[in-house]
Design a protein around this motif. Structure first.
Motif, PDB file in Angstrom:
ATOM      1  N   LEU A  71       1.845   5.336   3.848  1.00  0.00           N
ATOM      2  CA  LEU A  71       2.096   6.276   4.946  1.00  0.00           C
ATOM      3  C   LEU A  71       2.471   7.650   4.392  1.00  0.00           C
ATOM      4  O   LEU A  71       2.065   8.684   4.929  1.00  0.00           O
ATOM      5  CB  LEU A  71       3.213   5.739   5.845  1.00  0.00           C
ATOM      6  CG  LEU A  71       2.837   4.561   6.748  1.00  0.00           C
ATOM      7  CD1 LEU A  71       4.086   3.989   7.412  1.00  0.00           C
ATOM      8  CD2 LEU A  71       1.851   5.019   7.821  1.00  0.00           C
ATOM      9  N   ASN A  72       3.251   7.653   3.333  1.00  0.00           N
ATOM     10  CA  ASN A  72       3.634   8.931   2.719  1.00  0.00           C
ATOM     11  C   ASN A  72       2.410   9.681   2.197  1.00  0.00           C
ATOM     12  O   ASN A  72       2.273  10.893   2.376  1.00  0.00           O
ATOM     13  CB  ASN A  72       4.619   8.686   1.564  1.00  0.00           C
ATOM     14  CG  ASN A  72       5.992   8.310   2.075  1.00  0.00           C
ATOM     15  OD1 ASN A  72       6.347   8.634   3.199  1.00  0.00           O
ATOM     16  ND2 ASN A  72       6.757   7.614   1.257  1.00  0.00           N
ATOM     17  N   ALA A  73       1.512   8.934   1.535  1.00  0.00           N
ATOM     18  CA  ALA A  73       0.303   9.567   0.995  1.00  0.00           C
ATOM     19  C   ALA A  73      -0.558  10.120   2.116  1.00  0.00           C
ATOM     20  O   ALA A  73      -1.129  11.224   2.008  1.00  0.00           O
ATOM     21  CB  ALA A  73      -0.486   8.539   0.174  1.00  0.00           C
ATOM     22  N   GLU A  74      -0.627   9.371   3.209  1.00  0.00           N
ATOM     23  CA  GLU A  74      -1.431   9.821   4.351  1.00  0.00           C
ATOM     24  C   GLU A  74      -0.835  11.077   4.959  1.00  0.00           C
ATOM     25  O   GLU A  74      -1.557  12.046   5.268  1.00  0.00           O
ATOM     26  CB  GLU A  74      -1.488   8.695   5.385  1.00  0.00           C
ATOM     27  CG  GLU A  74      -2.342   9.017   6.598  1.00  0.00           C
ATOM     28  CD  GLU A  74      -2.350   7.861   7.586  1.00  0.00           C
ATOM     29  OE1 GLU A  74      -2.400   8.133   8.791  1.00  0.00           O
ATOM     30  OE2 GLU A  74      -2.283   6.695   7.147  1.00  0.00           O
ATOM     31  N   ASN A  97       8.919  12.566   3.428  1.00  0.00           N
ATOM     32  CA  ASN A  97       8.530  11.186   3.168  1.00  0.00           C
ATOM     33  C   ASN A  97       9.050  10.246   4.259  1.00  0.00           C
ATOM     34  O   ASN A  97      10.051  10.529   4.921  1.00  0.00           O
ATOM     35  CB  ASN A  97       9.085  10.713   1.822  1.00  0.00           C
ATOM     36  CG  ASN A  97       8.332  11.329   0.668  1.00  0.00           C
ATOM     37  OD1 ASN A  97       7.295  11.958   0.864  1.00  0.00           O
ATOM     38  ND2 ASN A  97       8.863  11.145  -0.528  1.00  0.00           N
ATOM     39  N   VAL A  98       8.375   9.114   4.403  1.00  0.00           N
ATOM     40  CA  VAL A  98       8.882   8.049   5.263  1.00  0.00           C
ATOM     41  C   VAL A  98      10.100   7.435   4.579  1.00  0.00           C
ATOM     42  O   VAL A  98      10.065   7.146   3.379  1.00  0.00           O
ATOM     43  CB  VAL A  98       7.798   6.966   5.483  1.00  0.00           C
ATOM     44  CG1 VAL A  98       8.375   5.798   6.274  1.00  0.00           C
ATOM     45  CG2 VAL A  98       6.600   7.554   6.195  1.00  0.00           C
ATOM     46  N   SER A 132       3.881  -6.767  11.072  1.00  0.00           N
ATOM     47  CA  SER A 132       3.307  -6.227   9.846  1.00  0.00           C
ATOM     48  C   SER A 132       4.266  -5.174   9.298  1.00  0.00           C
ATOM     49  O   SER A 132       5.113  -4.649  10.035  1.00  0.00           O
ATOM     50  CB  SER A 132       1.945  -5.584  10.127  1.00  0.00           C
ATOM     51  OG  SER A 132       2.120  -4.398  10.907  1.00  0.00           O
ATOM     52  N   PRO A 133       4.161  -4.841   8.010  1.00  0.00           N
ATOM     53  CA  PRO A 133       5.041  -3.806   7.451  1.00  0.00           C
ATOM     54  C   PRO A 133       4.974  -2.491   8.234  1.00  0.00           C
ATOM     55  O   PRO A 133       6.004  -1.858   8.474  1.00  0.00           O
ATOM     56  CB  PRO A 133       4.520  -3.635   6.020  1.00  0.00           C
ATOM     57  CG  PRO A 133       3.939  -4.969   5.681  1.00  0.00           C
ATOM     58  CD  PRO A 133       3.336  -5.474   6.956  1.00  0.00           C
ATOM     59  N   GLU A 134       3.756  -2.099   8.640  1.00  0.00           N
ATOM     60  CA  GLU A 134       3.597  -0.836   9.384  1.00  0.00           C
ATOM     61  C   GLU A 134       4.281  -0.927  10.752  1.00  0.00           C
ATOM     62  O   GLU A 134       4.958   0.017  11.185  1.00  0.00           O
ATOM     63  CB  GLU A 134       2.113  -0.511   9.559  1.00  0.00           C
ATOM     64  CG  GLU A 134       1.371  -0.186   8.274  1.00  0.00           C
ATOM     65  CD  GLU A 134       1.038  -1.431   7.446  1.00  0.00           C
ATOM     66  OE1 GLU A 134       0.659  -1.290   6.271  1.00  0.00           O
ATOM     67  OE2 GLU A 134       1.154  -2.568   7.998  1.00  0.00           O
ATOM     68  N   SER A 182      11.754  -4.367   0.681  1.00  0.00           N
ATOM     69  CA  SER A 182      10.842  -5.362   0.131  1.00  0.00           C
ATOM     70  C   SER A 182       9.624  -4.687  -0.489  1.00  0.00           C
ATOM     71  O   SER A 182       9.283  -3.547  -0.148  1.00  0.00           O
ATOM     72  CB  SER A 182      10.383  -6.316   1.238  1.00  0.00           C
ATOM     73  OG  SER A 182       9.519  -5.642   2.140  1.00  0.00           O
ATOM     74  N   PRO A 183       8.931  -5.380  -1.382  1.00  0.00           N
ATOM     75  CA  PRO A 183       7.703  -4.808  -1.963  1.00  0.00           C
ATOM     76  C   PRO A 183       6.665  -4.449  -0.898  1.00  0.00           C
ATOM     77  O   PRO A 183       5.974  -3.426  -1.021  1.00  0.00           O
ATOM     78  CB  PRO A 183       7.205  -5.928  -2.877  1.00  0.00           C
ATOM     79  CG  PRO A 183       8.431  -6.701  -3.237  1.00  0.00           C
ATOM     80  CD  PRO A 183       9.291  -6.653  -2.019  1.00  0.00           C
ATOM     81  N   ASP A 184       6.549  -5.271   0.140  1.00  0.00           N
ATOM     82  CA  ASP A 184       5.581  -4.993   1.202  1.00  0.00           C
ATOM     83  C   ASP A 184       5.916  -3.701   1.944  1.00  0.00           C
ATOM     84  O   ASP A 184       5.035  -2.899   2.254  1.00  0.00           O
ATOM     85  CB  ASP A 184       5.535  -6.150   2.196  1.00  0.00           C
ATOM     86  CG  ASP A 184       4.903  -7.400   1.606  1.00  0.00           C
ATOM     87  OD1 ASP A 184       4.287  -7.290   0.538  1.00  0.00           O
ATOM     88  OD2 ASP A 184       5.038  -8.477   2.221  1.00  0.00           O
ATOM     89  N   ILE A 185       7.190  -3.533   2.232  1.00  0.00           N
ATOM     90  CA  ILE A 185       7.609  -2.324   2.943  1.00  0.00           C
ATOM     91  C   ILE A 185       7.413  -1.091   2.062  1.00  0.00           C
ATOM     92  O   ILE A 185       6.956  -0.039   2.519  1.00  0.00           O
ATOM     93  CB  ILE A 185       9.083  -2.447   3.392  1.00  0.00           C
ATOM     94  CG1 ILE A 185       9.208  -3.485   4.509  1.00  0.00           C
ATOM     95  CG2 ILE A 185       9.627  -1.097   3.855  1.00  0.00           C
ATOM     96  CD1 ILE A 185       8.512  -3.111   5.804  1.00  0.00           C
ATOM     97  N   LYS A 186       7.761  -1.221   0.780  1.00  0.00           N
ATOM     98  CA  LYS A 186       7.571  -0.082  -0.121  1.00  0.00           C
ATOM     99  C   LYS A 186       6.097   0.299  -0.201  1.00  0.00           C
ATOM    100  O   LYS A 186       5.737   1.488  -0.177  1.00  0.00           O
ATOM    101  CB  LYS A 186       8.110  -0.408  -1.510  1.00  0.00           C
ATOM    102  CG  LYS A 186       8.073   0.785  -2.474  1.00  0.00           C
ATOM    103  CD  LYS A 186       8.684   0.453  -3.814  1.00  0.00           C
ATOM    104  CE  LYS A 186       8.759   1.694  -4.690  1.00  0.00           C
ATOM    105  NZ  LYS A 186       7.491   2.435  -4.799  1.00  0.00           N
TER     106      LYS A 186
END
Length: 791
Positions: free
Chosen positions: A468-471, A481-482, A368-370, A458-462
């Motif tokens: 994650l950054n917002a969290e 930032n991540v 998964s992206p995460e 990729s769009p998914d990673i972004k």
């Protein structure tokens, strides 16, 4: 009707009305005769007007492959002065070619020649062009094979072209005919003469069409001698090799003795020398199967996988400088690449599976992206601290696609074709390949297969990174930032009605969209969510594929025999046919039947009597370099040279920060080294891996190599090292003769001869210091041809 078509039609109508065909003159066809003649006279060659830029503001298609373009260039360009329909002899085309007017290409033919008459007749007949009249369906040569009975004979060659309208025509005077090896056979005015025992290929080309013809010249044996009625055959390799040698009347050398075999097979399989103890044990072994048991032992040795990982680092382009920053981790990324390959070779993973996991690689491998963001963080942290052997566990080799800079799809087309199909496509980027079937359309359609592959964020990673950054911001407002991580992924194809798929190359002539297509095979569907590379892989591994299996077995054969059945090994083309097609096909069939078992092919080759023949040639086969009548004496890979020097002196190389501690040269992944050994790598031919061509690795002997062995400070320090091999050797053997025997075994892998013992005794008697005498002897042995070549 388009503008160009209207112009061409007008020119043709004018040409038809401007001149009358004499009843005495046979009509000259532009496409059949004139286009062929432009190639024959050299005008349409790559060094002249057929070059990409042309010459003197006059450009022709290479080898006369595009008649429409050439007709326009001759009749319309330069204000139509190239031909003079009213006064043909004043045509610029003829004035320049005959040297009557200044011409950078020099004089091409005389005014009284048949070439002049053909050009002049065409002009006087109105300079006509019948579109499609020269569409060739078959180019045949008579005889289809030239098999002389003995050297000195001469055979005429006739070239016949069959055209789309069913007509056949003698094209002998218009075809380009050449001999690949002019020491075996000579060519003069379409007459082929056998010169010496051997075989070569006559290559006939006409307007981009190529036909090869085998030429065989048998040897003449001394009176009373004959080719052996029966030769011992270990497997089908021997059957095919000895059948060819029988046709050439060229008896093979005898099978090598145990010492010659052991040294050769050890260098070939694990890239180092057998130890003195291994040599003695092998000689003492009296069992009939000792060679096959030794082969199995070496194929299972850890260094065997390392050697092939090094070779495939070349093949797949493991270029350290092109890998991702930061600079200090680039060598470690190269090592990750090497480790990944080495693991597959060690486990003998089916070759097709290994290619799939390179060709169809992505970075996430189902994560998964995460999960992938976390994986990259862990890997990057490890890379900063050192080497990361864990990468070898990754399913696919995304390093193949990951580069710091942008790589065009045409480069991916060239790399994949060379690496996995043994096909060189570079020529077709600008023009029709001169000695193969590939055109610019083929080149671009193949490159378009890889238009989906993207390296970046990729769009998914972004999206995952943004979440994650917002969290993290919510928990601690001042959190950094991540970092957005790069990956190899499939971009979504965007279809444009006028330009086709996004990122693809258009048709070179029309600019129309060009569908992705395999080389000589089907078109490939590129759709969102579907990896076009999977379709390519399915086409590759199919039994009907003419390249995939044959290319790989040819690489293995070339490594162990010193020359490929197709040579160079990555140059499968119509104009470069295999020296033994039956053998190549048999190996490829066995490879497919074994489920692409790499080691199975190695085992068959190494156990054959052909591989085990002596390198001591006979007066009959001494010039043979492609039919395997004896083992070729050949240079070693640069990495192997470094390792055998380390083995002989007992002082292994230190690669510093460029490789894991204790590495052998064939275990080093990086193509760029900062240590002193980089000089040895360079002069012995280790490639920087910047191109897709096997030719980048030089295997030719050169003067700097000899100077290195004689005087390199690093090598001299190994010889002088107080803890090198001589320390234990002299301590172990108080007797000079026994010590000399072990030194010979450790370097030349054989015992010294009586003459060598005698020469050493004379030298030793004059030396005051025992160690110095043996140190000088070690230097002398390392500087012999016998040491630095495999044989």
């Amino acid at each position: 009707m388009t503008g160009n078509q209207a112009i061409i039609t007008g020119i043709v109508v004018f040409a038809l009305s401007a001149g009358q065909v004499s009843a005495a003159d046979k009509p000259v066809d532009f496409e059949r005769q004139i286009m062929g003649l432009l190639g024959k006279t050299g005008c349409a060659m790559g060094s002249c007007h057929g070059s990409f830029q042309g010459k003197g503001n006059f450009r022709l298609s290479l080898f006369g492959y595009e008649p429409e373009r050439d007709f326009m260039a001759i009749v319309r360009d330069s204000q139509g002065r190239r031909i003079d329909l009213q006064n043909p002899d004043q045509s610029l085309l003829l004035l320049k070619a005959t040297g009557q007017t200044e011409h950078g290409g020099g004089k091409r033919f005389d005014r009284n020649s048949w070439q002049y008459k053909m050009f002049r007749d065409w002009i006087s007949q109105g300079g006509k062009w019948e579109k499609g009249s020269g569409n060739l369906t078959k180019l045949s040569v008579n005889p289809q094979e030239i098999a002389f009975r003995k050297a000195g004979e001469t055979v005429p060659v006739k070239v016949i072209g069959t055209f789309a309208n069913g007509q056949s025509e003698d094209l002998t005077t218009l075809a380009e005919i050449r001999i690949n090896d002019d020491t075996v056979a000579a060519l003069k005015s379409a007459q082929v003469s056998g010169l010496r025992a051997g075989d070569t290929t006559l290559v006939v080309s006409y307007r981009g069409h190529v036909t090869p013809v085998n030429v065989l010249v048998p040897a003449t044996l001394a009176r009373g001698e004959a080719f052996p009625a029966r030769l011992s055959e270990a497997n089908f390799v021997d059957t095919h090799v000895f059948t060819k040698l029988r046709r050439l009347n060229m008896p093979p050398s005898p099978v090598s003795d145990d010492i010659e075999f052991l040294r050769r097979v050890t260098i070939d399989t694990i890239g180092t020398l057998p130890t003195p103890d291994e040599i003695k044990a092998f000689i003492a072994d009296k069992k009939a199967d000792k060679r096959s048991r030794k082969i199995e032992e070496l194929l299972g040795h850890p260094l065997h996988a390392a050697l092939w990982a090094t070779k495939f680092s070349d093949i797949t382009g493991n270029n350290t400088d092109s890998l991702e920053n930061p600079q200090q981790t680039k060598s470690r990324r190269s090592q990750m690449w090497h480790d990944w390959l080495r693991k597959r070779f060690a486990e003998n993973v089916p070759y097709d599976q290994m290619v799939h996991d390179i060709l169809c690689a992505t970075s996430r491998d189902g994560k998964s992206p995460e999960e992938f963001i976390n994986y990259v963080k862990v890997m990057d942290d490890k890379l900063k601290d050192g080497f990361v052997p864990e990468y070898a566990q990754k399913k696919t080799l995304d390093q193949f696609w990951r580069r710091q800079g942008q790589v065009g799809i045409e480069i991916w087309g060239e790399k994949t074709a060379a690496a996995f199909l043994g096909v060189r496509l570079e020529c077709a980027q600008c023009h029709k390949h001169p000695f193969d079937r590939w055109t610019q359309v083929d080149y671009r359609a193949w490159a378009n297969v890889f238009s989906q592959v993207v390296t970046g964020v990729s769009p998914d990673i972004k999206k995952a990174a943004d979440a994650l950054n917002a969290e993290r911001k919510g928990e601690k407002p001042n959190n950094n930032n991540v970092i957005l991580v790069r990956e190899v992924y499939l971009g979504r194809p965007i279809v444009n009605p006028r330009r086709g798929l996004a990122g693809t190359l258009p048709h070179p002539d029309t600019g129309a969209p060009l569908a992705p297509q395999t080389l000589g095979g089907p078109e490939v569907d590129v759709a969102a969510g579907k990896d076009a590379r999977e379709s390519v892989f399915t086409w590759m591994r199919d039994k009907s594929n003419p390249f995939f299996s044959r290319s790989l077995v040819n690489r293995i054969w070339g490594h162990y025999m010193g020359v490929g059945i197709v040579e160079p090994v990555d140059d499968f083309s119509v104009g470069n046919p295999p020296s033994n097609p039956e053998l190549l096909n048999a190996l490829a069939e066995e490879f497919q039947k074994s489920n692409f078992d790499f080691r199975r092919i190695e085992r068959i080759i190494l156990n054959s009597n052909t591989y085990q023949l002596s390198s001591k040639s006979t007066s009959i086969n001494k010039l043979d370099e492609r039919n395997h009548s004896h083992s070729l004496i050949r240079p070693m890979m640069a990495e192997v040279v470094v390792d055998v020097l380390g083995a002989a002196t007992g002082v292994p190389e230190n690669f510093g920060a460029d490789a894991p501690k204790g590495s052998r040269a064939i275990e080093v992944g990086s193509s760029r080294l900062n240590s002193a050994v980089s000089f040895a790598f360079r002069i012995f031919g280790r490639p920087p891996r910047t191109t897709a061509c096997d030719c980048e690795r030089s295997m030719e002997p050169a003067l700097p190599q000899k100077l290195y062995l004689m005087a390199d400070p690093g090598l001299q320090s190994k010889i002088a090292d107080q803890n090198n091999r001589l320390k234990d050797l002299l301590k172990k053997h108080s007797d000079d003769k026994a010590a000399l025997e072990e030194l010979f075994l450790a370097t030349l892998s054989r015992f010294p001869t009586a003459d060598e013992f005698k020469a050493f005794e004379g030298f030793r008697a004059k030396a005051t210091d025992r160690r110095s005498a043996f140190s000088d002897t070690l230097w002398a042995l390392l500087n012999t041809t016998e040491f630095i070549f495999n044989h």
